[in-house]
Design an enzyme around this catalytic site. Structure first.
Site, PDB file in Angstrom:
ATOM      1  N   GLU A 286       5.284   9.987  13.773  1.00  0.00           N
ATOM      2  CA  GLU A 286       5.309   9.140  12.574  1.00  0.00           C
ATOM      3  C   GLU A 286       5.560  10.002  11.342  1.00  0.00           C
ATOM      4  OE1 GLU A 286       2.024   6.363  12.207  1.00  0.00           O
ATOM      5  OE2 GLU A 286       2.273   6.227  10.041  1.00  0.00           O
TER       6      GLU A 286
ATOM      7  N   LYS B 148      -3.729   0.045  14.045  1.00  0.00           N
ATOM      8  CA  LYS B 148      -4.589   1.086  13.485  1.00  0.00           C
ATOM      9  C   LYS B 148      -6.012   0.661  13.812  1.00  0.00           C
ATOM     10  CE  LYS B 148      -5.885   3.043   8.938  1.00  0.00           C
ATOM     11  NZ  LYS B 148      -5.473   3.179   7.518  1.00  0.00           N
TER      12      LYS B 148
ATOM     13  N   GLU C 245       0.854  -1.189   0.000  1.00  0.00           N
ATOM     14  CA  GLU C 245       0.000   0.000   0.000  1.00  0.00           C
ATOM     15  C   GLU C 245       0.891   1.241   0.000  1.00  0.00           C
ATOM     16  OE1 GLU C 245      -3.438  -0.228   2.401  1.00  0.00           O
ATOM     17  OE2 GLU C 245      -3.833   1.915   2.383  1.00  0.00           O
TER      18      GLU C 245
ATOM     19  N   GLU D 254     -10.323   4.624   9.216  1.00  0.00           N
ATOM     20  CA  GLU D 254     -10.488   4.245   7.806  1.00  0.00           C
ATOM     21  C   GLU D 254     -10.991   2.810   7.667  1.00  0.00           C
ATOM     22  OE1 GLU D 254      -6.696   5.250   5.947  1.00  0.00           O
ATOM     23  OE2 GLU D 254      -7.338   7.336   5.730  1.00  0.00           O
TER      24      GLU D 254
ATOM     25  N   GLU E 195       6.846  21.536  -3.224  1.00  0.00           N
ATOM     26  CA  GLU E 195       5.773  22.331  -2.602  1.00  0.00           C
ATOM     27  C   GLU E 195       5.360  23.478  -3.525  1.00  0.00           C
ATOM     28  OE1 GLU E 195       7.009  24.715   0.774  1.00  0.00           O
ATOM     29  OE2 GLU E 195       4.988  24.708   1.609  1.00  0.00           O
TER      30      GLU E 195
ATOM     31  N   ASP F 258      -2.373  14.327   6.913  1.00  0.00           N
ATOM     32  CA  ASP F 258      -1.928  13.057   6.373  1.00  0.00           C
ATOM     33  C   ASP F 258      -0.688  13.230   5.504  1.00  0.00           C
ATOM     34  OD1 ASP F 258      -1.880  10.416   5.798  1.00  0.00           O
ATOM     35  OD2 ASP F 258      -3.627  10.396   4.481  1.00  0.00           O
TER      36      ASP F 258
ATOM     37  N   GLU G 110       4.037   9.115  -0.717  1.00  0.00           N
ATOM     38  CA  GLU G 110       2.636   9.098  -1.146  1.00  0.00           C
ATOM     39  C   GLU G 110       2.191  10.445  -1.695  1.00  0.00           C
ATOM     40  OE1 GLU G 110      -0.106   7.910   1.913  1.00  0.00           O
ATOM     41  OE2 GLU G 110      -1.854   8.284   0.647  1.00  0.00           O
TER      42      GLU G 110
HETATM   43  C1  GCV Z   1      -2.278   2.467   5.461  1.00  0.00           C
HETATM   44  C2  GCV Z   1      -3.338   7.474   4.368  1.00  0.00           C
HETATM   45  C3  GCV Z   1      -3.013   6.537   3.242  1.00  0.00           C
HETATM   46  C4  GCV Z   1      -3.504   5.137   3.524  1.00  0.00           C
HETATM   47  C5  GCV Z   1      -2.907   4.690   4.865  1.00  0.00           C
HETATM   48  C6  GCV Z   1      -3.327   5.667   5.929  1.00  0.00           C
HETATM   49  C7  GCV Z   1      -2.743   5.354   7.285  1.00  0.00           C
HETATM   50  O1  GCV Z   1      -4.700   7.718   4.433  1.00  0.00           O
HETATM   51  O2  GCV Z   1      -3.558   7.028   2.057  1.00  0.00           O
HETATM   52  O3  GCV Z   1      -3.096   4.304   2.480  1.00  0.00           O
HETATM   53  O4  GCV Z   1      -3.294   3.387   5.196  1.00  0.00           O
HETATM   54  O5  GCV Z   1      -2.889   6.946   5.588  1.00  0.00           O
HETATM   55  O6  GCV Z   1      -1.761   6.010   7.650  1.00  0.00           O
HETATM   56  O7  GCV Z   1      -3.240   4.484   7.962  1.00  0.00           O
END
Ligand code: GCV
Length: 713
Positions: A414, A309, A187, A313, A544, A392, A420
């Protein structure tokens, strides 16, 4: 497999020397790694290795002169035979090394102790001497010498004591065992498949994991979570049926001082255990977790713990039972406690099903609203893992106020090494400066205590000395089974910088980059170093400058999984609304006076500074305020002209990188050159798309012409 920052040539200065290694009686596998590294280096470069075993008699100062480099462990709790300056010593030879310290260095070591990870490096009697508190410190000291190259052996260097800022320096892998239909094998992975898994199982050939462990050990990274925090069905079973395979992975990390962690599903008692509930207060659920932890430790005695987690989500969590996050985290903590394990419980909790019409719901507020009231309720083997910003991993965010709000909770910050939201390893974006800024941000105690100090357990006015140990520094990894580990070869620098900054967050990130260049391209033409600095030093700010402006974030394309521009991509959606641009202005009002109140989550002076339009820093302006396009920034420019100019200027910068890189043809390995050239072409294409979409969008919204007269579509 690309050697990254550990090519054989980087070991030439050390490998051509006469080296003595005295790993001490508790050397273990990590001590063996130190000996192996030196053996390999001297075999390749003509030096010599002497291993001094504890029974080999006393080394005196005269013996020192027979070596150019001495690597020795100073202390072993298990075999104390004396002490110098209050430090227990395992064997008499160590007296020799410690008595070589100047009185002030000895006083420093005596005050703070030489713990496992710490080492003292000095030059004395013509030799370079590293004295470490334990085998891991010896490994870190060895690589400190490697990083210094020839400089480790010439001239006079002051004696230095090095110890890591935080006890846990972790990398999290979002790797799936099964290929996920939407998220794939890894992911948010941009470097091919997983180094751990293929074909729905743990790989038979884990040689890449062994090489990765060596890379991490060289930086002092000491913890790895090997599966995605979104724990799907197959991945959940790593905790039970998969343990033998997890143990194979742990066996490869252990010799490099790295402990293995698993991400676990809060629903495991139901999905794996067949229970009717996962309620943290249910006795059967508690017994299930205790038994699960017992099995893990019976298989992997030095297992690190769990990453979780929950209620985020779509992941299961304690909310389903009317319990809170402290109840949930403590359930797992109690199962791990008898074994010395730790729960890393993530604070990334927000409503991803929100009604965009509801202007009071603000995703930025969520982590604080959920967790700050729970301060003091978490067990002492729980670490709350907090993303550095409230949203995020955007290219620019304010620092999460949660990190200042929980003085009675162990905290970890973190970061995201995988890119990403920062170009997905298609774009050059060196993140060292971002992390340096985040970790060094003086968030707490009237702007006197940095984020790094908070997560390192350094006491302050709001968190007086107490028995609360540090949390740590964590990050999402960026490696895969790609030839260059990271897809974009220059993204290796991000992994390197993460490790170096997790060790010492005060290190200058450009110096870290320079170190990485020297190790990765040893003996290269000086133009290589110069060009890499041109491309990389400010690449975070360049990225940026062509993406979302002034801290507002997102504007990414949801369909292309957060890659490329889509200014309204998340506007009016259930995930939140991020910029609220209309014909009159742009930005999110997060003030206490008229907005969502988010600014009020900060301690002073930050809450006032962000609240007030006059003092809010330009780079965060649109995160905190909704302003008219004509609003004049502290820089003296209007918001709209800033948006127009910086997007266009940044593309000019990126375009110039293409020729700069082309000039290195023949000076770096061909395949690496070609890969970077291909990615730079994509970066120019993508940055141009960002420029044109953002400039055009804001022209159409605002109707304000671009004073520079550059094209708008
Ligand atoms: C692993 C963001 C990412 C997700 C990720 C999430 C998280 O939303 O797009 O892919 O999930 O962060 O940190 O749990």
């Amino acid at each position: 497999m690309h050697p990254a920052w550990l090519p054989d040539a980087a070991f030439a200065p050390l490998g051509s020397r006469r080296v003595l290694v005295a790993p001490g009686p508790d050397a273990g596998e990590v001590g063996g790694t130190v000996v192996d590294e030196v053996r390999r280096a001297v075999a390749a470069h003509g030096g010599s290795l002497t291993v001094h075993a504890p029974g080999d008699g006393v080394l005196d100062t005269a013996a020192l002169h027979a070596y150019d480099l001495v690597l020795a462990v100073a202390r072993s709790a298990a075999h104390p035979t004396g002490s110098v300056a209050g430090i227990p010593l395992p064997s008499t030879e160590v007296d020799v090394f410690l008595t070589l310290l100047t009185p002030s260095d000895a006083a420093d070591v005596a005050t703070t102790g030489l713990d496992e990870d710490t080492f003292v490096r000095m030059q004395t009697g013509g030799a370079t001497v590293v004295v470490a508190g334990g085998a891991t410190g010896l490994l870190y000291g060895l690589h400190d010498v490697v990083r210094s190259g020839q400089d480790a052996f010439v001239g006079d260097r002051p004696t230095t004591t090095s110890r890591p800022a935080a006890p846990v320096r972790m990398l999290d892998h979002w790797d799936n065992v099964d290929v996920h239909p939407v998220m794939g094998q890894v992911e948010r992975g941009y470097a091919g498949g997983s180094i751990f898994y293929a074909d729905g199982r743990v790989r038979d050939d884990l040689s890449r994991v062994a090489a990765y462990a060596r890379l991490l050990g060289s930086l002092g990274v000491n913890a790895v979570a090997i599966n995605n925090v979104n724990v799907h069905r197959t991945e959940a079973r790593l905790l039970t049926d998969g343990l033998a395979d997890v143990a194979r992975i742990a066996d490869l990390f252990r010799p490099h001082g790295v402990r293995t962690y698993l991400s676990v599903s809060f629903a495991a008692p139901m999905t794996l255990g067949g229970l009717g509930t996962s309620d943290p207060l249910d006795a059967d659920v508690q017994a299930w977790w205790a038994a699960a932890a017992d099995r893990v430790y019976a298989t992997i005695p030095d297992f690190g713990g769990f990453v979780v987690k929950a209620d985020s989500e779509g992941q299961p969590g304690p909310f389903a039972y009317g319990r809170d996050h402290a109840d949930g985290a403590n359930l797992l903590a109690q199962a791990l406690r008898p074994h010395g394990g730790t729960v890393f419980w993530r604070a990334f909790v927000y409503n991803h099903e929100q009604d965009w019409r509801d202007r009071r719901t603000d995703r930025a507020r969520a982590a604080y609203d959920h967790f700050a009231p729970l301060d003091g309720r978490f067990d002492d083997n729980v670490v709350l893992q907090v993303k550095y910003g409230p949203m995020d991993f955007q290219v620019r965010e304010p620092i999460s106020p949660v990190l200042a709000a929980m003085p009675r909770t162990r905290l970890a910050v973190e970061l995201q090494v995988t890119q990403e939201y920062t170009g997905q390893q298609q774009h050059v974006c060196y993140l060292g400066p971002l992390w340096h800024e985040a970790l060094g941000f003086p968030l707490a105690d009237d702007a006197t205590r940095t984020v790094a100090q908070v997560v390192s357990g350094v006491p302050g006015a709001s968190a007086p000395a107490r028995d609360l140990t540090a949390g740590g520094i964590t990050a999402v990894s960026n490696v895969g089974d790609d030839e260059f580990w990271t897809g974009h070869p220059l993204a290796q620098a991000n992994l390197y910088a993460y490790g170096r900054l997790a060790w010492d967050p005060t290190t200058d990130p450009v110096a870290v980059l320079d170190e990485w260049i020297g190790l990765t391209f040893p003996d290269a033409d000086p133009r290589v170093r110069g060009t890499l600095h041109t491309l990389m030093d400010d690449s975070w700010l360049t990225y940026e400058a062509y993406t979302a402006p002034l801290g507002v974030g997102f504007m990414v394309d949801p369909l292309r999984r957060h890659y490329g521009p889509n200014v309204d991509g998340y506007e009016y959606s259930k995930w939140g609304t991020y910029h609220f641009a209309d014909r009159d202005g742009v930005g999110v009002d997060r003030t206490v006076a008229t907005g969502t109140g988010y600014a009020g989550q900060y301690p002073p002076p930050w809450r006032d500074l962000y609240e007030d339009l006059a003092t809010c820093p330009d780079e965060l302006l649109l995160f905190f305020h909704h302003v008219p396009y004509g609003h004049v920034l502290r820089s003296g420019q209007t918001v709209i002209q800033h948006v127009y100019d910086t997007r266009a200027d940044a593309v000019d910068v990126v375009t110039a990188w293409v020729d700069a890189w082309a000039a290195l043809d023949g000076l770096v390995p061909d395949r690496l050159h070609a890969r970077v050239a291909e990615r730079l072409a994509e970066q120019v294409r993508s940055a141009t798309e960002w420029r044109d979409q953002v400039r055009t969008y804001f022209f159409r919204k605002s109707g304000v012409p671009d004073a520079s007269d550059r094209p708008i579509y």
